[in-house]
Every structure is written in C-alpha cells, then in structure tokens.
Design an enzyme around this catalytic site. Structure first.
Site, PDB file in Angstrom:
ATOM      1  N   GLY A 149       0.729  -1.038   0.068  1.00  0.00           N
ATOM      2  CA  GLY A 149       0.172  -0.057  -0.019  1.00  0.00           C
ATOM      3  C   GLY A 149       0.730   1.048   0.023  1.00  0.00           C
ATOM      4  N   CYS A 150       0.080   2.418  -0.261  1.00  0.00           N
ATOM      5  CA  CYS A 150       1.063   3.574  -0.477  1.00  0.00           C
ATOM      6  C   CYS A 150       1.520   4.048   0.852  1.00  0.00           C
ATOM      7  CB  CYS A 150       0.093   4.769  -1.071  1.00  0.00           C
ATOM      8  SG  CYS A 150      -1.562   4.863  -0.554  1.00  0.00           S
ATOM      9  N   TYR A 151       0.475   4.244   1.763  1.00  0.00           N
ATOM     10  CA  TYR A 151       1.129   4.578   3.232  1.00  0.00           C
ATOM     11  C   TYR A 151       2.048   3.725   3.977  1.00  0.00           C
ATOM     12  CZ  TYR A 151      -2.621   8.152   3.867  1.00  0.00           C
ATOM     13  OH  TYR A 151      -3.432   9.376   3.731  1.00  0.00           O
ATOM     14  N   THR A 153       4.338   1.672   2.225  1.00  0.00           N
ATOM     15  CA  THR A 153       5.608   1.844   1.779  1.00  0.00           C
ATOM     16  C   THR A 153       6.323   3.152   2.201  1.00  0.00           C
ATOM     17  OG1 THR A 153       4.664   1.102  -0.457  1.00  0.00           O
ATOM     18  CG2 THR A 153       6.700   2.583  -0.504  1.00  0.00           C
ATOM     19  N   SER A 154       5.769   4.388   2.456  1.00  0.00           N
ATOM     20  CA  SER A 154       6.475   5.395   3.003  1.00  0.00           C
ATOM     21  C   SER A 154       6.802   5.145   4.378  1.00  0.00           C
ATOM     22  CB  SER A 154       5.702   6.541   3.123  1.00  0.00           C
ATOM     23  OG  SER A 154       4.539   6.650   3.954  1.00  0.00           O
TER      24      SER A 154
END
Length: 346
Positions: A149-151, A153-154
């Site tokens: 997911g995007c969150y 990953t960060s």
C-alpha cells in the site's frame, strides 16, 4: 517481449501503470481491461496517452487474460484479485497485485479489517510482499507479488533502519501521514468532491485505517517482535503525494548525523531511496512523478525522540512505479527500467 495484461487499467493507479509500461523496452501491452470503459480506446479515456497507447479496453475475461499474458497486473479494489490469482497459479503465469488481497498473511486479520471473505487462502503462502528494498531476493522467484500500500511503503521504508538496528521502543511508534486526493481513487464520492477538498485539510480513518495491520505486520518482521502503531492519515488539498511524519522514542543516545549515516549505510546502492542530508527535509513536490522515496531523520534531544520524514508519490512509488520495479526484479532487469526519470517540478 513479455506479454503483459493490466486489469483495472482506468483507475488512477492502473492508468499510471499503463503509462509506465508503455515505455518499457521489454513489455508488450497485450490486454487492458476496464469494467466502465470496455470497447473504448485507452487514449479516448486518457487523452494524454494518445499516440502512445493504442489498445482498446476490454471486459475482463479471466481465461483469455491468463492465456494471452505472461505477467498480469491487477489494479482493483480488494476482493477482486483472488479468482485471477487462482487461474494464474494453475497456468504457471505471474501476478503483481496492486490491491490488498495478498498483503496480509493472517486471513483472520484480512477479513476483520476488510470485511471481505478471502477465497484464495491457500495462495497466501505463495505471495511475496513486494517491497524490493527489503525482499528483493524472494521477489525474484515469486509467482504472486503483493504490491504494498501507499502509506505502508512510506512508513516501512522510513522505519526499517531503526527497527532492524533495535534503536527505538516499538511500543511508542506514532505515524502522522498526509496524502493527496488521488489516493482515494477515481470513483466519485462526496469526500473527494472539489468543493469538499479544496482549502480543506482533514483526518480520516482515525485508528481504523486498513493499512494499519499491513504496517504492523511488516514492522514486526523487521523488529523481531510484535509492533503496535498509532496511525492517523489525513487528506490534503493536493492531487498526489504522501508525507509521513513518524515519531519514536530512542533507546540510546544518538545524534542526527549518526542516524543519517546509519540510514545511508542501510540504503546504500538503492536506486530509489534517497536519504537527505541532516537539516534537509522531504517534500511531496520533490518526489512527484518519480519512483523515489525521500527520507530524513532528526533527533529531538530534548524529548529523546527521533522524527522520521518520508515522502513518496502515492501513485508511483506507492503503487504503479513500485509494481514496475517489482516486474523488473522478477525478470532480472535493472530496477530502473522504465523508471529512470526524475520527478516533475514545479
């Protein structure tokens, strides 16, 4: 040439995936599917692809898809990749799923958070979490890659050096993350209406966001013990980008400069992770349009906490770009193939 299919090609992540794959020297875009726009040329739905992508969008036909493609990308809401994955396994093809169906190893956790029955539980052990910076070697041999997911990953990239080096108290992790509106997808909703988002800044999914168990699962693997986080995402009045601000209590005294050196050592040789100099902080504009993750670390001596800032483009490193990076790893290609570009500015 590798024959590639993209399922869900007209969502934001799917369209970015098509754009990136169209410039990949080893890829032939064989089949693009869309439930909404079947029968239309891709460029008619996305005029920026006129003269670049000539494929006509098709309805999803799983047997045809798997028969005609070597690698399939699924850019679909959760619950929809499972039947495709089952057919992929039968036919010995390969799948990169940009959704959530194969990220969580505990099916009970998946069903509790996503309120969806998992109908391909036997495939969970075949799925590899697709964060190349951490799992490169097993991704190479994988059949099913669960694109993060995007969150997550960060956050995971932001915390990995601290957890693997046992430098922070894993019971004190606080994640304050902000995302552009494209992270909510292309479907219509009141929450993402122009009048609702412009000049507005709002928290959502407070203590309930579905990326929470994904973050905890991967951080626990890095730490070697269970991890519980406080995670609050926010919707910001911008189109794309994620900036995560992460707070953790340090176990031992360390300086900002020492931590920065540890991060640089951890990510040495990584094409897409940029550890910024002490005193320089990531921005969403600094990574927009790129597959980079920019990270900075700062020690707050007064509170004995470390503050990690991590920025990505939610549609590229947080979705389509990372999926292409995973494809490159699976095929044994340079990881920056079709991704070797800086972001856009201003």
């Amino acid at each position: 040439m590798i024959k590639v299919g993209v399922v869900g090609a007209t969502g934001y992540a799917g369209a970015e995936l098509v754009r990136l794959l169209s410039r990949h020297p080893k890829v032939e875009l064989t089949m693009l599917t869309s439930q909404t726009y079947a029968g239309k040329p891709m460029w008619e739905v996305f005029p920026h692809l006129y003269g670049i992508v000539d494929n006509t969008l098709e309805e999803l036909n799983i047997p045809k898809l798997v028969a005609n493609c070597d690698v399939i990308f699924t850019a679909l809401p959760h619950g929809h990749a499972m039947p495709i994955a089952q057919e992929v396994m039968k036919k010995s093809k390969r799948l990169i799923d940009l959704g959530a169906d194969f990220r969580l190893k505990d099916v009970n956790i998946y069903q509790a958070w996503y309120k969806t029955e998992h109908t391909a539980q036997l495939l969970l052990n075949n799925a590899v979490y697709g964060l190349p910076e951490l799992y490169r070697e097993i991704i190479k041999q994988s059949v099913i890659v669960a694109n993060p997911g995007c969150y997550p990953t960060s956050v995971i990239l932001g915390l990995a050096p601290l957890l693997t080096n046992e430098m922070v108290d894993t019971k004190t992790l606080i994640i304050d993350a902000k995302s552009g509106v494209s992270g909510a997808g292309r479907g219509l909703s009141l929450k993402t209406h122009f009048s609702e988002t412009t000049n507005n800044f709002q928290a959502y999914g407070v203590a309930t966001h579905r990326h929470t168990p994904e973050i905890e699962q991967e951080l626990a693997l890095l730490a070697g013990n269970p991890v519980t986080v406080s995670f609050t995402p926010h919707l910001t009045p911008m189109i794309r980008g994620i900036l995560s601000t992460i707070y953790a209590s340090l176990i031992n005294n360390v300086t900002t400069e020492e931590l920065t050196a540890i991060y640089r050592q951890f990510y040495q040789g990584e094409r897409f992770v940029r550890v910024l100099p002490a005193g320089m902080y990531p921005t969403t504009k600094g990574v927009a349009g790129s597959n980079h993750c920019d990270i900075s670390v700062t020690v707050d001596v007064r509170t004995k906490r470390v503050i990690v800032l991590s920025a990505i483009d939610n549609l590229i490193k947080g979705a389509a770009g990372q999926a292409v990076q995973n494809l490159n790893v699976m095929l044994g290609l340079p990881e920056d193939t079709a991704l070797d570009f800086a972001g856009i500015y201003p």
